[in-house]
Design a protein around this motif. Structure first.
Motif, PDB file in Angstrom:
ATOM      1  N   ALA A 129       0.839  -1.205   0.000  1.00 27.41           N
ATOM      2  CA  ALA A 129       0.000   0.000   0.000  1.00 27.41           C
ATOM      3  C   ALA A 129       0.876   1.258   0.000  1.00 27.41           C
ATOM      4  CB  ALA A 129      -0.921  -0.010   1.219  1.00 27.41           C
ATOM      5  N   LYS A 130       0.228   2.414  -0.033  1.00 25.47           N
ATOM      6  CA  LYS A 130       0.939   3.699  -0.001  1.00 25.47           C
ATOM      7  C   LYS A 130       1.537   3.923   1.379  1.00 25.47           C
ATOM      8  CE  LYS A 130      -0.271   6.926  -3.358  1.00 25.47           C
ATOM      9  NZ  LYS A 130       0.872   7.324  -4.076  1.00 25.47           N
ATOM     10  N   THR A 131       2.706   4.544   1.405  1.00 26.20           N
ATOM     11  CA  THR A 131       3.364   4.896   2.656  1.00 26.20           C
ATOM     12  C   THR A 131       4.159   6.185   2.465  1.00 26.20           C
ATOM     13  OG1 THR A 131       5.007   4.231   4.297  1.00 26.20           O
ATOM     14  CG2 THR A 131       5.273   3.333   2.110  1.00 26.20           C
ATOM     15  N   THR A 132       4.304   6.944   3.536  1.00 27.85           N
ATOM     16  CA  THR A 132       5.064   8.198   3.436  1.00 27.85           C
ATOM     17  C   THR A 132       6.563   7.947   3.286  1.00 27.85           C
ATOM     18  OG1 THR A 132       5.167   8.405   5.843  1.00 27.85           O
ATOM     19  CG2 THR A 132       3.401   9.586   4.720  1.00 27.85           C
ATOM     20  N   LEU A 133       6.997   6.712   3.424  1.00 32.63           N
ATOM     21  CA  LEU A 133       8.410   6.425   3.158  1.00 32.63           C
ATOM     22  C   LEU A 133       8.794   6.801   1.737  1.00 32.63           C
ATOM     23  CD1 LEU A 133       8.888   2.952   4.886  1.00 32.63           C
ATOM     24  CD2 LEU A 133       9.831   5.150   5.606  1.00 32.63           C
ATOM     25  N   SER A 134       7.826   6.764   0.839  1.00 36.27           N
ATOM     26  CA  SER A 134       8.121   7.062  -0.565  1.00 36.27           C
ATOM     27  C   SER A 134       8.505   8.518  -0.793  1.00 36.27           C
ATOM     28  CB  SER A 134       6.926   6.698  -1.444  1.00 36.27           C
ATOM     29  OG  SER A 134       5.821   7.527  -1.146  1.00 36.27           O
ATOM     30  N   ILE A 183       9.875   9.178   7.977  1.00 40.29           N
ATOM     31  CA  ILE A 183      10.345   7.816   8.213  1.00 40.29           C
ATOM     32  C   ILE A 183       9.573   7.183   9.369  1.00 40.29           C
ATOM     33  CG2 ILE A 183      12.328   6.429   8.969  1.00 40.29           C
ATOM     34  CD1 ILE A 183      14.083   8.513   7.381  1.00 40.29           C
ATOM     35  N   VAL A 184       9.413   7.937  10.453  1.00 40.92           N
ATOM     36  CA  VAL A 184       8.646   7.422  11.599  1.00 40.92           C
ATOM     37  C   VAL A 184       7.225   7.082  11.170  1.00 40.92           C
ATOM     38  CG1 VAL A 184       7.659   8.046  13.852  1.00 40.92           C
ATOM     39  CG2 VAL A 184      10.048   8.593  13.337  1.00 40.92           C
ATOM     40  N   ARG A 185       6.573   8.002  10.464  1.00 39.76           N
ATOM     41  CA  ARG A 185       5.200   7.749   9.997  1.00 39.76           C
ATOM     42  C   ARG A 185       5.161   6.546   9.047  1.00 39.76           C
ATOM     43  NH1 ARG A 185       0.760   8.554  11.894  1.00 39.76           N
ATOM     44  NH2 ARG A 185       0.877  10.807  11.984  1.00 39.76           N
ATOM     45  N   GLY A 186       6.112   6.460   8.135  1.00 42.69           N
ATOM     46  CA  GLY A 186       6.138   5.357   7.179  1.00 42.69           C
ATOM     47  C   GLY A 186       6.368   4.013   7.845  1.00 42.69           C
ATOM     48  N   VAL A 187       7.276   3.973   8.805  1.00 42.54           N
ATOM     49  CA  VAL A 187       7.525   2.714   9.523  1.00 42.54           C
ATOM     50  C   VAL A 187       6.277   2.293  10.289  1.00 42.54           C
ATOM     51  CG1 VAL A 187       8.861   1.679  11.412  1.00 42.54           C
ATOM     52  CG2 VAL A 187      10.034   2.961   9.611  1.00 42.54           C
ATOM     53  N   VAL A 218       3.832   0.773   7.837  1.00 44.17           N
ATOM     54  CA  VAL A 218       4.211  -0.562   7.391  1.00 44.17           C
ATOM     55  C   VAL A 218       4.012  -1.595   8.504  1.00 44.17           C
ATOM     56  CG1 VAL A 218       6.131  -2.008   6.594  1.00 44.17           C
ATOM     57  CG2 VAL A 218       5.805   0.282   5.634  1.00 44.17           C
ATOM     58  N   LEU A 219       4.479  -1.280   9.701  1.00 34.78           N
ATOM     59  CA  LEU A 219       4.420  -2.238  10.809  1.00 34.78           C
ATOM     60  C   LEU A 219       3.063  -2.252  11.515  1.00 34.78           C
ATOM     61  CD1 LEU A 219       7.972  -1.726  12.350  1.00 34.78           C
ATOM     62  CD2 LEU A 219       7.227  -3.430  10.670  1.00 34.78           C
ATOM     63  N   ALA A 220       2.298  -1.184  11.351  1.00 32.25           N
ATOM     64  CA  ALA A 220       0.947  -1.047  11.916  1.00 32.25           C
ATOM     65  C   ALA A 220       0.859  -1.315  13.420  1.00 32.25           C
ATOM     66  CB  ALA A 220      -0.031  -1.925  11.156  1.00 32.25           C
ATOM     67  N   SER A 266      -3.997   8.205  19.894  1.00 31.94           N
ATOM     68  CA  SER A 266      -4.312   9.386  19.092  1.00 31.94           C
ATOM     69  C   SER A 266      -3.319  10.508  19.369  1.00 31.94           C
ATOM     70  CB  SER A 266      -5.743   9.847  19.355  1.00 31.94           C
ATOM     71  OG  SER A 266      -5.910  10.209  20.707  1.00 31.94           O
ATOM     72  N   GLY A 267      -2.804  10.580  20.592  1.00 31.39           N
ATOM     73  CA  GLY A 267      -1.796  11.589  20.924  1.00 31.39           C
ATOM     74  C   GLY A 267      -0.493  11.364  20.188  1.00 31.39           C
ATOM     75  N   MET A 268      -0.069  10.106  20.120  1.00 29.62           N
ATOM     76  CA  MET A 268       1.173   9.787  19.404  1.00 29.62           C
ATOM     77  C   MET A 268       1.001  10.048  17.914  1.00 29.62           C
ATOM     78  SD  MET A 268       4.289   8.856  19.508  1.00 29.62           S
ATOM     79  CE  MET A 268       4.598   8.066  21.060  1.00 29.62           C
ATOM     80  N   ASN A 269      -0.138   9.684  17.383  1.00 29.06           N
ATOM     81  CA  ASN A 269      -0.426   9.929  15.972  1.00 29.06           C
ATOM     82  C   ASN A 269      -0.382  11.423  15.666  1.00 29.06           C
ATOM     83  OD1 ASN A 269      -1.169   9.000  13.361  1.00 29.06           O
ATOM     84  ND2 ASN A 269      -3.263   9.645  13.762  1.00 29.06           N
ATOM     85  N   ALA A 270      -1.003  12.220  16.526  1.00 27.25           N
ATOM     86  CA  ALA A 270      -0.997  13.672  16.346  1.00 27.25           C
ATOM     87  C   ALA A 270       0.401  14.256  16.517  1.00 27.25           C
ATOM     88  CB  ALA A 270      -1.970  14.323  17.324  1.00 27.25           C
TER      89      ALA A 270
END
Length: 138
Positions: A33-38, A88-92, A95-97, A102-106
């Motif tokens: 799927a799409k990931t911000t790693l790209s 990279i953090v968001r992309g990892v 991928v790893l899910a 919600s605080g960490m996501n924000a």
């Protein structure tokens, strides 16, 4: 001018490393799927390598560098690298899910946003310096 060339070279290497990491990490994890790693690869190439190569050419033509330029570019480097690290953090995490609060996501999005703000402000300040030197050259 040598600093601009060295920065461009560094960001070219980081861009290639980011691209290889994206490809191999997603392939290893079977992620399609799409990931911000790209976008790490393209951000480092365009906002890193290309930006500093352009500064090199503009410095050669207009000698815009002043005492403030180093400080402005330090903010630029900080913004670019903060943005890339958070991509990279968001992309990892994509991928790893792992289960993110919600605080960490924000927080991930917020820190990446701060990096973009630092990039934008410092880019405008560099362009203002270049404009001043172009105006003085005419």
């Amino acid at each position: 001018m040598k600093r601009y060339m060295n920065a461009a070279l560094l960001y070219a290497v980081l861009a290639m490393a980011g691209g290889v990491f994206y490809r191999e990490f997603t392939k290893f994890n079977g992620f399609t799927a799409k990931t911000t790693l790209s976008v790490v690869h393209t951000h480092y190439f365009l906002l890193g390598m290309v930006f500093f190569l352009l500064l090199l050419l503009l410095e050669k033509s207009f000698s815009f560098t002043s005492a403030k330029t180093g400080q402005i570019l330090a903010v630029y480097h900080t913004g670019l690298n903060l943005t890339a690290v958070m991509f990279i953090v968001r992309g990892v995490t994509q991928v790893l899910a792992p289960a993110l609060s919600s605080g960490m996501n924000a927080a991930i999005s917020g820190i990446a946003g701060i990096g973009h703000i630092l990039l934008g402000v410092s880019m405008v300040l560099v362009l203002v310096q270049i404009r001043r030197s172009v105006s003085m050259a005419q």
